[in-house]
Design a protein around this motif. Sequence first.
Motif, PDB file in Angstrom:
ATOM      1  N   CYS A 191       1.049  -0.965  -0.170  1.00  0.00           N
ATOM      2  CA  CYS A 191       0.393  -0.278  -0.094  1.00  0.00           C
ATOM      3  C   CYS A 191       0.664   1.378   0.043  1.00  0.00           C
ATOM      4  O   CYS A 191       0.989   2.188   0.432  1.00  0.00           O
ATOM      5  CB  CYS A 191      -0.941   0.035   1.146  1.00  0.00           C
ATOM      6  N   HIS A 192       1.784   1.493  -0.615  1.00  0.00           N
ATOM      7  CA  HIS A 192       2.893   2.379  -0.666  1.00  0.00           C
ATOM      8  C   HIS A 192       1.663   3.561  -1.617  1.00  0.00           C
ATOM      9  O   HIS A 192       1.507   3.425  -2.706  1.00  0.00           O
ATOM     10  CB  HIS A 192       3.758   1.843  -1.682  1.00  0.00           C
ATOM     11  N   PRO A 193       2.356   4.623  -1.211  1.00  0.00           N
ATOM     12  CA  PRO A 193       2.147   5.992  -1.543  1.00  0.00           C
ATOM     13  C   PRO A 193       2.232   6.341  -3.294  1.00  0.00           C
ATOM     14  O   PRO A 193       1.369   6.555  -4.262  1.00  0.00           O
ATOM     15  CB  PRO A 193       2.455   6.915  -1.002  1.00  0.00           C
ATOM     16  N   LEU A 194       3.830   5.509  -3.495  1.00  0.00           N
ATOM     17  CA  LEU A 194       3.938   5.658  -5.028  1.00  0.00           C
ATOM     18  C   LEU A 194       2.508   4.547  -5.964  1.00  0.00           C
ATOM     19  O   LEU A 194       2.590   4.959  -7.122  1.00  0.00           O
ATOM     20  CB  LEU A 194       5.171   5.166  -5.290  1.00  0.00           C
ATOM     21  N   GLU A 200       4.136  10.465   9.699  1.00  0.00           N
ATOM     22  CA  GLU A 200       3.434  11.099   8.553  1.00  0.00           C
ATOM     23  C   GLU A 200       3.469  10.006   7.451  1.00  0.00           C
ATOM     24  O   GLU A 200       2.617   9.437   6.848  1.00  0.00           O
ATOM     25  CB  GLU A 200       3.885  11.981   8.445  1.00  0.00           C
ATOM     26  N   GLU A 201       4.063   8.938   7.066  1.00  0.00           N
ATOM     27  CA  GLU A 201       3.693   8.362   6.077  1.00  0.00           C
ATOM     28  C   GLU A 201       3.145   6.796   6.548  1.00  0.00           C
ATOM     29  O   GLU A 201       2.327   6.464   5.367  1.00  0.00           O
ATOM     30  CB  GLU A 201       5.779   7.445   5.678  1.00  0.00           C
ATOM     31  N   LEU A 202       2.837   6.593   7.694  1.00  0.00           N
ATOM     32  CA  LEU A 202       2.216   5.339   8.258  1.00  0.00           C
ATOM     33  C   LEU A 202       0.528   6.460   7.650  1.00  0.00           C
ATOM     34  O   LEU A 202      -0.139   5.060   7.561  1.00  0.00           O
ATOM     35  CB  LEU A 202       2.121   5.127   9.381  1.00  0.00           C
ATOM     36  N   SER A 203       0.617   7.494   8.533  1.00  0.00           N
ATOM     37  CA  SER A 203      -1.202   8.094   7.518  1.00  0.00           C
ATOM     38  C   SER A 203      -1.077   8.143   6.274  1.00  0.00           C
ATOM     39  O   SER A 203      -2.406   7.834   5.930  1.00  0.00           O
ATOM     40  CB  SER A 203      -1.706   9.814   8.505  1.00  0.00           C
ATOM     41  N   GLN A 204      -0.251   8.346   5.217  1.00  0.00           N
ATOM     42  CA  GLN A 204      -0.751   8.613   3.984  1.00  0.00           C
ATOM     43  C   GLN A 204      -0.945   6.569   3.233  1.00  0.00           C
ATOM     44  O   GLN A 204      -1.564   6.827   3.074  1.00  0.00           O
ATOM     45  CB  GLN A 204       1.340   8.971   3.366  1.00  0.00           C
ATOM     46  N   ARG A 205       0.051   5.932   4.221  1.00  0.00           N
ATOM     47  CA  ARG A 205      -0.579   4.691   3.557  1.00  0.00           C
ATOM     48  C   ARG A 205      -1.820   4.098   4.398  1.00  0.00           C
ATOM     49  O   ARG A 205      -2.800   2.526   4.316  1.00  0.00           O
ATOM     50  CB  ARG A 205      -0.061   3.223   3.990  1.00  0.00           C
ATOM     51  N   LEU A 206      -2.376   4.880   5.534  1.00  0.00           N
ATOM     52  CA  LEU A 206      -3.232   3.893   6.563  1.00  0.00           C
ATOM     53  C   LEU A 206      -4.949   3.740   5.771  1.00  0.00           C
ATOM     54  O   LEU A 206      -5.742   2.110   6.044  1.00  0.00           O
ATOM     55  CB  LEU A 206      -3.492   4.189   7.600  1.00  0.00           C
TER      56      LEU A 206
END
Length: 445
Positions: free
Chosen positions: A144-147, A204-210
């Motif tokens: 589920c990476h933002p990329l 923040e990276e966790l929130s992006q993928r959550l």
Amino acid sequence: MYAIRSPKQGHDTLCSKPGRAALTAAGTHRAILAVWRIEQPRLITSLARLLRDVPLAEDLTQEALIVALERWPKTGIPERPGAWLMTTARRRALDHLRRRRMLDQKHEMIVREMEEEEQIMPDLDTPLDDDIGDEMLRLIFTACHPLISREARVALALRMICGLTTEEIARAFLVSEATIAQRIVRAKKTLSESGLSYETPHGEELSQRLASVLEVVYLIFNEGYTAARGEDWLRLQLCNEALRLGRILTSVAPQEPEAHALLALMELNASRAAARTDADGNPILLLDQNRDRWDRLQIQRGLQSLRRVQELGGVGGAYALQAAIVACHARAGTADETDWTRIADLYAELAGLVPSPIVELNRAVAVGMAEGPEAALEIIESLRDEPSLKDYHLLPSVRGDLLFKLCRYDEARRAFETAAALAENQRERDFLMRRAVEAAGAGKD
């Protein structure tokens, strides 16, 4: 279909000792695929942890399956098929790294680690260490990476984590198989080319993928709660796996209200599991369920999670609204005590937040209970030309039920028959055909 079940359960019903000719060739093939669906997520997570390469891990697990399909029909299914597949996959991984003759220090370290594990690899008849902790969740976060596009993240995770086929994922998303296949290919290519690390993110990276992770976990739960295909309507192993992941998520992201809301939603839905089918596995609709069989402890856990959502100020989130809807059912002592007006209002609020024909379909059911079938049928008729619902069996199913209540029995029969033809789960298909017969009989009275 498949089921993720607790690794401690063993596989006695699927296994035979080497050389035992208890299964036909076709039976052996089916048993291999059944074992594969159970073991695939654990194989991928184990190899991904070692290789730091998720797509490569999936490819190597597929190679292990091919070897099993070639050998097991001749030798019989091993006593510990999961251990056999894991051993084969790891040895394939080691061979792959050796062939590439890695020059950089990182890959040399990986080879060294795997060679050391190879020396202490358990016998195929010895159970593997089943305590994988949150490795499956880590794999979901990687997928589920933002990329990767949002749609592709969920499709890839469902494919790798749960072993769903492209057809099954397409049905969950109400899109074509070709679309899902393209999403998965693009996502795997992005993972391979980007060198994304295999990890649970923080901050923040966790929130992006959550958001995507929550969606994946909920889709896993839904596939267990009402299986899209196959002969079983309810697959408790999948529900339990989603609940386990949901509980891990609330510990990883304790201040995220939607993580607690999803857990509340799953706990409250799962509390009805024992009452949702009869002794033969046939579906029992909500209004006909024996509420004494609902799990009150699980309801309390769900309501506690919902209170946590309120403390965090997240009552307006999508999962929070859905959990509030299910809580209305959980709090009602009988079907007649259900606050359908409140449920219809919550669905209207959800539709404003997340516009969806599925939400509208559910709102129609609630409106029908609160205001009568005519008001609900008006909503249903407005959805009949919705492209995404063209092959969705629950639309004609709900329409048939409303027509039946309005004593329009012939139309109800045709609607139920249409729904049965679209349903891919055998239990649902049988249920809908019984409703069609009931409507036909009522029309003759």
